[in-house]
Design an enzyme around this catalytic site. Structure first.
Site, PDB file in Angstrom:
ATOM      1  N   GLU A   1      49.243  54.372  52.761  1.00 18.17           N
ATOM      2  CA  GLU A   1      49.063  54.748  54.160  1.00 18.17           C
ATOM      3  C   GLU A   1      48.908  56.251  54.265  1.00 18.17           C
ATOM      4  O   GLU A   1      49.670  57.000  53.650  1.00 18.17           O
ATOM      5  CB  GLU A   1      50.288  54.299  54.966  1.00 18.17           C
ATOM      6  CG  GLU A   1      50.160  54.571  56.451  1.00 18.17           C
ATOM      7  CD  GLU A   1      51.473  54.285  57.189  1.00 18.17           C
ATOM      8  OE1 GLU A   1      51.540  53.278  57.902  1.00 18.17           O
ATOM      9  OE2 GLU A   1      52.420  55.084  57.041  1.00 18.17           O
TER      10      GLU A   1
ATOM     11  N   TYR B   1      44.382  57.652  61.397  1.00 15.71           N
ATOM     12  CA  TYR B   1      45.285  56.801  60.614  1.00 15.71           C
ATOM     13  C   TYR B   1      44.438  55.920  59.714  1.00 15.71           C
ATOM     14  O   TYR B   1      43.422  55.362  60.145  1.00 15.71           O
ATOM     15  CB  TYR B   1      46.119  55.916  61.561  1.00 15.71           C
ATOM     16  CG  TYR B   1      47.012  54.936  60.838  1.00 15.71           C
ATOM     17  CD1 TYR B   1      48.352  55.220  60.609  1.00 15.71           C
ATOM     18  CD2 TYR B   1      46.507  53.716  60.372  1.00 15.71           C
ATOM     19  CE1 TYR B   1      49.173  54.326  59.932  1.00 15.71           C
ATOM     20  CE2 TYR B   1      47.312  52.823  59.680  1.00 15.71           C
ATOM     21  CZ  TYR B   1      48.646  53.128  59.477  1.00 15.71           C
ATOM     22  OH  TYR B   1      49.455  52.253  58.795  1.00 15.71           O
TER      23      TYR B   1
END
Ligand code: GDP
Ligand code: MN
Length: 378
Positions: free
Chosen positions: A187, A99
């Site tokens: 993101e 991530y």
């Protein structure tokens, strides 16, 4: 403004962040014309997360399967959003999932960077269950985000060798996306280790941005002329927009109209406080005319399931008599409660009363009354 995954990836590609090449389709039959090598991945393009869990992301190994998945995904609802577009891409061979995100860290008054070796799942979930698996930092806006900082971050995730170099390239490019495009959030979840396609397998494992979420600062949209217009408006929201009304659909049964965003928000809160469920936000704006008011009523009552209407007007530059005429003209088909006070109040009140409509002065009393009416009708 949120970008769709495919739009965010077009942006990423401009900054040399590796992404899969995809094709955007709107009808299942379009799968047939796609010149990509199976297996394919089909991805619902909606502006909400968790598409995978909701069944909006599927792998297909044959054209038949792809068509079936496309037919199932197109038109499905994901968290209240209807899927109108699909991206079809060659499925990547995914290993580990990481991530990585840059987002505004408001307390720090700068961009923050968040990274984790536990990718592919909600970062909120990681933060709850295994917060120590998240590495964070902030970026000094004058100093910028440099390769050595990215390298430190990558090492904290356990990356090394060519994957660490990849991570440095992706992270520094993502920060450039943030700054150059005025993004509030970029993101990548998952940022995946891929052993084969879309890369050359002989080159060893590499990092790929499998997902992309970008939110741009609305206040800066004017600086970026090439941007897509991405507000997904409902039919009623589009109709309201065309009338110059600011309207947002909600999921309750009690329609609300007010003047001034703050007053309308307070009205929503009051209604909720008394146990009602607002069906919408509608701000007729300052200086609303009789016609604006009439249109506003016609729009909010068109929403299916609306059983009551609360109008909360505080006349300033908006005149109560203009508003009252609009209310009378529109003839609400549902139970209506009006609160009216301010400029030309007496005249407004007279107009309403001659049409048999009582106007409250106290907004709380009006809110309580309309909630009771709707509850009674149920
Ligand atoms: P989200 O559910 O909305 O976050 O959508 P993502 O794009 O993150 O996809 C969800 C999950 O589907 C990923 O975490 C992957 O595990 C899987 N997935 C997505 N694209 C691919 C792909 O190209 N190949 C493979 N093998 N899995 C994929
Ligand atoms: Mn994702």
């Amino acid at each position: 403004m949120k970008l769709h995954e495919y739009q965010a990836k077009e942006l990423f590609a401009r900054y040399a962040i590796p992404v899969q090449n995809g094709v955007v389709i709107e009808r299942p039959q379009q799968v047939e014309g796609i010149a990509l090598t199976y297996p394919l991945v089909l991805k619902a393009q909606v502006l909400v997360g968790g598409r995978g869990k909701a069944g909006g992301i599927k792998l297909a190994s044959t054209p038949d399967e792809a068509k079936r998945h496309a037919a199932a995904i197109l038109g499905m609802q994901i968290k209240g959003e209807k899927v109108r577009r699909l991206v079809v891409a060659e499925a990547a061979e995914i290993g580990a999932e990481y991530y990585l995100a840059f987002t505004i860290d408001r307390p720090a008054r700068r961009m923050g960077v968040i990274a984790s070796a536990a990718g592919g799942i909600d970062i909120e979930e990681v933060a709850r269950s295994t917060p120590d698996k998240i590495a964070r930092g902030t970026v000094d806006p004058f100093f910028g985000f440099h390769p050595y900082q990215a390298r430190q971050l990558g090492r904290r995730l356990g990356l090394g060798g060519s994957l660490l170099s990849d991570f440095v390239a992706v992270a520094t490019a993502l920060y450039r996306v943030c700054v150059s495009e005025d993004a509030e959030l970029v993101e990548v979840n998952p940022l995946a280790v891929v052993t084969g396609r879309p890369f050359d397998a002989a080159g060893g494992p590499r990092l790929l941005a499998v997902d992309a979420k970008v939110i741009l600062d609305d206040n800066a949209v004017y600086r970026h002329s090439g941007l897509p217009k991405n507000e997904e408006l409902t039919e009623l929201e589009a109709a309201a927009r065309a009338e110059g009304l600011s309207y947002v659909e909600l999921d309750g049964d009690l329609a609300i109209i007010g003047n001034g965003a703050g007053l309308v928000m307070a009205t929503l809160d009051m209604v909720a406080h008394f146990g009602g469920r607002p069906a919408n936000f509608l701000d007729v704006g300052g200086g609303a005319t009789t016609e604006n008011m009439k249109q506003a009523i016609e729009i909010v009552v068109r929403k299916p399931g609306v059983r009551g209407l609360l109008i909360n007007i505080f006349g300033g530059i908006t005149r109560c008599d203009d508003i009252a005429r609009g209310i009378v003209d529109a003839r609400s088909p549902v139970d209506m409660v009006v609160r009216l006070t301010g400029t030309n109040e007496d005249e407004g009140r007279r107009i309403l009363e001659s049409a048999g409509i009582h106007a409250y002065v106290d907004p709380q009393e009006a809110a309580r009354r309309v909630v009771a009416l709707v509850a009674h009708g149920a």
